[in-house]
Design a protein around this motif. Structure first.
Motif, short mmCIF file in Angstrom:
data_model
loop_
_atom_site.label_atom_id
_atom_site.label_comp_id
_atom_site.label_asym_id
_atom_site.label_seq_id
_atom_site.Cartn_x
_atom_site.Cartn_y
_atom_site.Cartn_z
N THR A 114 74.19 19.27 30.35
CA THR A 114 73.08 20.21 30.44
C THR A 114 71.83 19.50 30.93
O THR A 114 71.47 18.43 30.43
N THR A 116 67.61 20.35 32.25
CA THR A 116 66.50 21.31 32.25
C THR A 116 65.56 21.09 33.42
O THR A 116 64.56 21.80 33.55
N GLU A 117 65.87 20.09 34.25
CA GLU A 117 65.04 19.80 35.42
C GLU A 117 65.82 20.16 36.67
O GLU A 117 66.79 19.50 37.04
N ASN A 138 57.92 30.46 29.88
CA ASN A 138 57.83 29.10 29.34
C ASN A 138 57.55 29.08 27.84
O ASN A 138 57.11 28.07 27.31
N ASN A 143 62.48 28.74 30.02
CA ASN A 143 63.75 29.44 29.89
C ASN A 143 64.62 29.20 31.11
O ASN A 143 64.81 30.07 31.96
N VAL A 144 65.16 27.97 31.20
CA VAL A 144 65.98 27.58 32.34
C VAL A 144 66.92 26.48 31.89
O VAL A 144 66.59 25.66 31.02
N TYR A 145 68.12 26.48 32.47
CA TYR A 145 69.05 25.36 32.22
C TYR A 145 69.98 25.23 33.41
O TYR A 145 70.20 26.17 34.19
N TYR A 156 73.37 27.45 37.36
CA TYR A 156 71.91 27.50 37.20
C TYR A 156 71.53 28.85 36.63
O TYR A 156 71.94 29.90 37.15
N ILE A 158 68.17 31.16 34.81
CA ILE A 158 66.74 31.20 34.54
C ILE A 158 66.33 32.64 34.24
O ILE A 158 66.91 33.59 34.77
#
Length: 436
Positions: A114, A116-117, A138, A143-145, A156, A158
């Motif tokens: 996982t 987050t960037e 945010n 709220n993204v992975y 991806y 989001i």
């Protein structure tokens, strides 16, 4: 025999120790540390370049990268008729294969990695072509992975909120249906390098019990919308959302009040023709109220060049109210004309009475039988013709002003009822082709 027994015991002891040591080593494996090592291995400096797109099918460099997309529609906050836009919150997901990111799953113990960037790996350059505004979420964390699977698949996900344009055809407003689209396309990569596909199965999901204040989401359709420009052909996906406007709100807020105003304007037909202040006040008040109602309706809609269904309704209702006011002006004119005619008849009767007295003295010298026969013949020729039922009923009202009021009491409701039949049959019972 004595020597072999200690040897077997020693071998069993060694095997037991090795097994125990292996078990202890497995128990002490730090999988979080292993994840870090794998990430450093596949994404380390000089090992992975996020600027280069992944290879195509079967690792072929010439084939385009396939990106599969699916959406989860969380909410639709508003649909603005005036600005012709709608706001939506959704979870956007896309998945593709990047063989450079393959790793050892440690015997099935690591299902995925996982991140987050998003800038650590290559990302498709997707954008929403009909977007007006948008923002990420945010709170509390972004709220993204990104999930990287052992075979190189990348997922991806989001959560985003978008305000999207929705061109509307308001000819049937408020009895209309609107189709709003959500379009996604590649900005820089052509179809030779990047192709977007809908995920197989269920590419678009909608939250249960989706509630909209003035609309109902009837259905949604997925399709492709590739576009060609001077720089090439670009892959595009779209979702068409079909909304049906809820009519009950407009029935209560617009149609019923307009009907009541029209009916109130008919009260003046039942007032005495001499009650000028009452009839004028009623007519002007209903006319101004109807005009204000019409202005309030148009204030919430964009200025369009065509006639809407609500314009037809308010225009006809305004015409009926204005017609009731004009009817009183006609009644007032007819009343004054009746008074003038009555005065003229009274004067004429006085003059005829005086003339008849002079003529009577002259007739005394003539033969009485001849005079009686002539008078009888004149009465026969001057007898009024037979009248039909309508004329006979109208003749019960001696003045023209009263007749106008009586005819208006019947004509106005009948014509308004006929208009309702035509209006509702035209806009309610229509084909699907006419709705578009």
């Amino acid at each position: 025999m004595d020597i072999s027994r200690p040897s077997c015991a020693i071998l069993l002891l060694v095997a037991f120790c090795l097994l125990h040591l292996a078990t202890c080593m497995n128990a002490k494996i730090n999988f979080r540390e292993k994840e870090k090592q794998i990430l450093d291995q596949i994404l380390g400096p000089g090992r992975y370049d996020a600027r280069i797109r992944p290879s195509g099918i079967n690792g072929t460099g010439d084939a385009p990268t396939l990106v599969r997309v699916n959406l989860y529609l969380r909410s639709i906050s508003k649909i603005d008729d005036y600005k012709m836009e709608y706001s939506v919150q959704l979870t956007f997901r896309e998945q593709w294969l990047d063989e450079r990111l393959k790793f050892n799953n440690l015997g099935g113990r690591l299902k995925y990695l996982t991140l987050t960037e998003a800038n650590r790996v290559w990302m498709p350059d997707l954008f929403f072509s009909n977007e007006k505004e948008g923002h990420f979420h945010n709170i509390i964390m972004p709220n993204v992975y990104i999930r990287i699977f052992p075979n190189g698949n990348v997922l991806y996900s989001i959560r985003i909120s978008l305000t999207l344009s929705c061109p509307m055809n308001l000819k049937l407003y408020p009895l209309d249906k609107q189709t709003c689209s959500l379009r996604m396309a590649s900005y820089g990569w052509t179809t030779d390098d990047l192709v977007f596909l809908w995920k197989e199965g269920d590419p678009v999901q909608v939250v249960k019990n989706l509630h909209l204040p003035r609309f109902t989401l009837e259905k949604f359709l997925t399709d492709y919308c590739n576009s060609k420009t001077n720089t090439g052909e670009y892959s595009c996906l779209k979702v068409d959302l079909l909304f049906k406007r809820e009519f009950s709100y407009y029935l209560i807020q617009i149609y019923i009040p307009c009907c009541m105003l029209v009916i109130v304007s008919w009260v003046s037909f039942w007032l005495d023709q001499g009650a000028v202040p009452a009839r004028v006040s009623l007519g002007v008040t209903t006319l101004l109220t109807m005009a204000t109602q019409s202005s309030g309706i148009n204030a919430s809609l964009p200025p369009v060049s065509y006639t809407k269904a609500i314009d037809v309704w308010t225009g006809v209702c305004l015409t009926f109210v204005f017609g009731a006011l004009l009817e009183f002006a006609l009644v007032n004119y007819a009343s004054r004309s009746d008074m003038h005619r009555e005065n003229m008849k009274k004067t004429r009767r006085e003059m005829e009475a005086a003339a008849s007295m002079d003529a009577a003295s002259d007739l005394l010298d003539t033969d009485s039988n001849t005079t009686f026969a002539m008078i009888r013949q004149c009465e026969i020729h001057m007898s009024p013709p037979r009248k039909n039922c309508c004329r006979l009923w109208i003749s019960k009202f001696p003045t023209r002003s009263k007749r106008i009021d009586v005819i208006s009491r019947i004509t106005f409701p009948l014509v308004f009822a006929l208009f309702n039949v035509i209006y509702w049959s035209t806009y309610l019972f229509r084909d699907e082709e006419e709705e578009k």
